[in-house]
Design a protein around this motif. Sequence first.
Motif, PDB file in Angstrom:
ATOM      1  N   GLU A  90      -1.726   0.816  -4.756  1.00  0.00           N
ATOM      2  CA  GLU A  90      -1.463  -0.434  -4.254  1.00  0.00           C
ATOM      3  C   GLU A  90      -0.748  -1.300  -5.303  1.00  0.00           C
ATOM      4  O   GLU A  90      -1.309  -1.263  -6.389  1.00  0.00           O
ATOM      5  CB  GLU A  90      -2.236  -1.077  -3.286  1.00  0.00           C
ATOM      6  CG  GLU A  90      -3.493  -1.579  -4.075  1.00  0.00           C
ATOM      7  CD  GLU A  90      -4.612  -2.205  -3.058  1.00  0.00           C
ATOM      8  OE1 GLU A  90      -4.595  -1.924  -1.952  1.00  0.00           O
ATOM      9  OE2 GLU A  90      -4.948  -3.197  -3.503  1.00  0.00           O
TER      10      GLU A  90
ATOM     11  N   GLU B 242       0.836  -1.310   0.041  1.00  0.00           N
ATOM     12  CA  GLU B 242      -0.232   0.102  -0.104  1.00  0.00           C
ATOM     13  C   GLU B 242       0.918   1.306   0.084  1.00  0.00           C
ATOM     14  O   GLU B 242       1.528   1.397   0.991  1.00  0.00           O
ATOM     15  CB  GLU B 242      -0.950  -0.128   1.067  1.00  0.00           C
ATOM     16  CG  GLU B 242      -1.964  -1.194   1.273  1.00  0.00           C
ATOM     17  CD  GLU B 242      -2.860  -1.033   2.432  1.00  0.00           C
ATOM     18  OE1 GLU B 242      -2.964  -0.108   3.130  1.00  0.00           O
ATOM     19  OE2 GLU B 242      -3.680  -1.893   2.580  1.00  0.00           O
ATOM     20  N   HIS B 243       0.778   1.954  -0.956  1.00  0.00           N
ATOM     21  CA  HIS B 243       1.815   3.074  -1.422  1.00  0.00           C
ATOM     22  C   HIS B 243       1.165   4.537  -0.538  1.00  0.00           C
ATOM     23  O   HIS B 243       0.217   4.754  -0.629  1.00  0.00           O
ATOM     24  CB  HIS B 243       2.125   3.373  -2.893  1.00  0.00           C
ATOM     25  CG  HIS B 243       2.415   2.138  -3.534  1.00  0.00           C
ATOM     26  ND1 HIS B 243       3.665   1.497  -3.204  1.00  0.00           N
ATOM     27  CD2 HIS B 243       1.887   1.394  -4.280  1.00  0.00           C
ATOM     28  CE1 HIS B 243       3.732   0.379  -3.976  1.00  0.00           C
ATOM     29  NE2 HIS B 243       2.782   0.370  -4.724  1.00  0.00           N
ATOM     30  N   ARG B 244       1.878   4.984   0.278  1.00  0.00           N
ATOM     31  CA  ARG B 244       1.570   6.110   0.813  1.00  0.00           C
ATOM     32  C   ARG B 244       2.728   7.308   0.819  1.00  0.00           C
ATOM     33  O   ARG B 244       3.736   6.754   0.728  1.00  0.00           O
ATOM     34  CB  ARG B 244       1.178   6.043   2.372  1.00  0.00           C
ATOM     35  CG  ARG B 244       0.067   5.005   2.511  1.00  0.00           C
ATOM     36  CD  ARG B 244      -1.194   5.588   2.194  1.00  0.00           C
ATOM     37  NE  ARG B 244      -2.503   4.959   2.473  1.00  0.00           N
ATOM     38  CZ  ARG B 244      -3.054   4.033   1.593  1.00  0.00           C
ATOM     39  NH1 ARG B 244      -2.596   3.773   0.424  1.00  0.00           N
ATOM     40  NH2 ARG B 244      -4.254   3.377   2.063  1.00  0.00           N
ATOM     41  N   PRO B 245       2.642   8.567   0.938  1.00  0.00           N
ATOM     42  CA  PRO B 245       1.306   9.147   1.071  1.00  0.00           C
ATOM     43  C   PRO B 245       0.243   9.142  -0.084  1.00  0.00           C
ATOM     44  O   PRO B 245       0.968   8.969  -1.295  1.00  0.00           O
ATOM     45  CB  PRO B 245       1.452  10.659   1.481  1.00  0.00           C
ATOM     46  CG  PRO B 245       2.696  10.842   0.784  1.00  0.00           C
ATOM     47  CD  PRO B 245       3.593   9.515   0.876  1.00  0.00           C
ATOM     48  N   GLY B 246      -1.099   9.515  -0.017  1.00  0.00           N
ATOM     49  CA  GLY B 246      -1.866   9.794  -1.075  1.00  0.00           C
ATOM     50  C   GLY B 246      -1.674  11.314  -1.683  1.00  0.00           C
ATOM     51  O   GLY B 246      -0.870  11.760  -0.912  1.00  0.00           O
ATOM     52  N   ARG B 247      -2.403  11.594  -2.702  1.00  0.00           N
ATOM     53  CA  ARG B 247      -2.116  12.728  -3.351  1.00  0.00           C
ATOM     54  C   ARG B 247      -3.666  13.346  -3.738  1.00  0.00           C
ATOM     55  O   ARG B 247      -4.234  12.660  -4.279  1.00  0.00           O
ATOM     56  CB  ARG B 247      -1.369  12.792  -4.587  1.00  0.00           C
ATOM     57  CG  ARG B 247      -1.027  13.980  -5.279  1.00  0.00           C
ATOM     58  CD  ARG B 247      -0.117  15.077  -4.541  1.00  0.00           C
ATOM     59  NE  ARG B 247       0.255  15.917  -5.220  1.00  0.00           N
ATOM     60  CZ  ARG B 247      -0.141  16.998  -5.991  1.00  0.00           C
ATOM     61  NH1 ARG B 247      -1.504  17.186  -6.075  1.00  0.00           N
ATOM     62  NH2 ARG B 247       0.480  17.981  -6.650  1.00  0.00           N
TER      63      ARG B 247
ATOM     64  N   MET C  74       3.895   7.238  -7.167  1.00  0.00           N
ATOM     65  CA  MET C  74       3.634   6.664  -5.765  1.00  0.00           C
ATOM     66  C   MET C  74       4.312   5.265  -5.630  1.00  0.00           C
ATOM     67  O   MET C  74       4.499   4.830  -4.336  1.00  0.00           O
ATOM     68  CB  MET C  74       2.020   6.500  -5.626  1.00  0.00           C
ATOM     69  CG  MET C  74       1.421   7.930  -5.587  1.00  0.00           C
ATOM     70  SD  MET C  74      -0.223   7.395  -5.191  1.00  0.00           S
ATOM     71  CE  MET C  74      -1.029   9.260  -5.176  1.00  0.00           C
TER      72      MET C  74
ATOM     73  N   TYR D 114      -4.574   7.154  -4.275  1.00  0.00           N
ATOM     74  CA  TYR D 114      -3.890   6.177  -3.697  1.00  0.00           C
ATOM     75  C   TYR D 114      -3.385   5.180  -4.596  1.00  0.00           C
ATOM     76  O   TYR D 114      -4.212   5.214  -5.561  1.00  0.00           O
ATOM     77  CB  TYR D 114      -4.585   5.623  -2.300  1.00  0.00           C
ATOM     78  CG  TYR D 114      -4.597   6.763  -1.290  1.00  0.00           C
ATOM     79  CD1 TYR D 114      -4.115   6.932  -0.427  1.00  0.00           C
ATOM     80  CD2 TYR D 114      -6.083   7.173  -1.112  1.00  0.00           C
ATOM     81  CE1 TYR D 114      -4.156   7.843   0.706  1.00  0.00           C
ATOM     82  CE2 TYR D 114      -6.632   8.021  -0.041  1.00  0.00           C
ATOM     83  CZ  TYR D 114      -5.662   8.487   0.690  1.00  0.00           C
ATOM     84  OH  TYR D 114      -5.877   9.334   1.641  1.00  0.00           O
TER      85      TYR D 114
ATOM     86  N   LYS E 152      -9.356   5.794  -5.330  1.00  0.00           N
ATOM     87  CA  LYS E 152      -9.931   7.079  -4.905  1.00  0.00           C
ATOM     88  C   LYS E 152      -9.922   7.095  -3.401  1.00  0.00           C
ATOM     89  O   LYS E 152     -10.166   5.824  -2.801  1.00  0.00           O
ATOM     90  CB  LYS E 152     -10.992   7.721  -5.737  1.00  0.00           C
ATOM     91  CG  LYS E 152     -10.657   7.771  -7.203  1.00  0.00           C
ATOM     92  CD  LYS E 152     -11.891   8.709  -7.928  1.00  0.00           C
ATOM     93  CE  LYS E 152     -13.093   8.648  -7.436  1.00  0.00           C
ATOM     94  NZ  LYS E 152     -13.935   9.454  -8.618  1.00  0.00           N
ATOM     95  N   GLN E 153     -10.117   8.123  -2.818  1.00  0.00           N
ATOM     96  CA  GLN E 153     -10.279   8.100  -1.171  1.00  0.00           C
ATOM     97  C   GLN E 153     -11.588   7.348  -0.792  1.00  0.00           C
ATOM     98  O   GLN E 153     -11.482   6.734   0.425  1.00  0.00           O
ATOM     99  CB  GLN E 153     -10.514   9.533  -0.781  1.00  0.00           C
ATOM    100  CG  GLN E 153     -11.829  10.187  -1.292  1.00  0.00           C
ATOM    101  CD  GLN E 153     -11.873  10.701  -2.624  1.00  0.00           C
ATOM    102  OE1 GLN E 153     -10.922  10.850  -3.106  1.00  0.00           O
ATOM    103  NE2 GLN E 153     -12.997  11.324  -3.146  1.00  0.00           N
TER     104      GLN E 153
ATOM    105  N   THR F 199      -8.754  12.506  -3.712  1.00  0.00           N
ATOM    106  CA  THR F 199      -7.192  12.125  -3.226  1.00  0.00           C
ATOM    107  C   THR F 199      -7.227  10.664  -3.713  1.00  0.00           C
ATOM    108  O   THR F 199      -7.944   9.731  -3.575  1.00  0.00           O
ATOM    109  CB  THR F 199      -7.443  12.230  -1.636  1.00  0.00           C
ATOM    110  OG1 THR F 199      -7.518  13.406  -1.081  1.00  0.00           O
ATOM    111  CG2 THR F 199      -6.064  11.650  -1.212  1.00  0.00           C
TER     112      THR F 199
END
Length: 168
Positions: A114, A27-32, A81, A112, A140-141, A110
Amino acid sequence: MREIAPRRFRGQIGLYFDDFEVGDVYEHRPGRTLTDADNIQFSLMTMNYHPLHCDAHFASQTEFGRMLVNSGLTIAMVLGMTVPEVSGQAIANLGFQEIKLTAPVFSGDTIYAESEVLAKRESKSRPGQGVVTVRTRGLKQDGTEFMTFERSALIRSRADAEANPTNY
């Protein structure tokens, strides 16, 4: 972080070939959170003048009712990401397959990402390196999947990195 001397540590980007296991999900973070400015600047910079990306009045008259974020931007963001985990130790991206855009992205969303490891194999022609294939999802968020793609990258092993240091 890895220790390079007593009580001295260096940041590290990316996993080595040895670290990948088929079936692992990152799970790639941070989101944007994407903005109108991001969208318009990217669209004009890349000469994509489609009015859905830069003309709010035009976009308001479409089925979407507002401007769409340029899919080139969302692809670039999602790919970016993934770098800290998937390709920070890559020698090269070898290919992208089956890019699918499955839902619209709007300013204010936002996003994200993965990635799931689908396959890995040692390189036949480049000792100390291997090919890793991942499937990446853009989310999406609210959890809506808006994009998927597969990519393969040539990634060095830990031993290769130690034998050929780059000061990273």
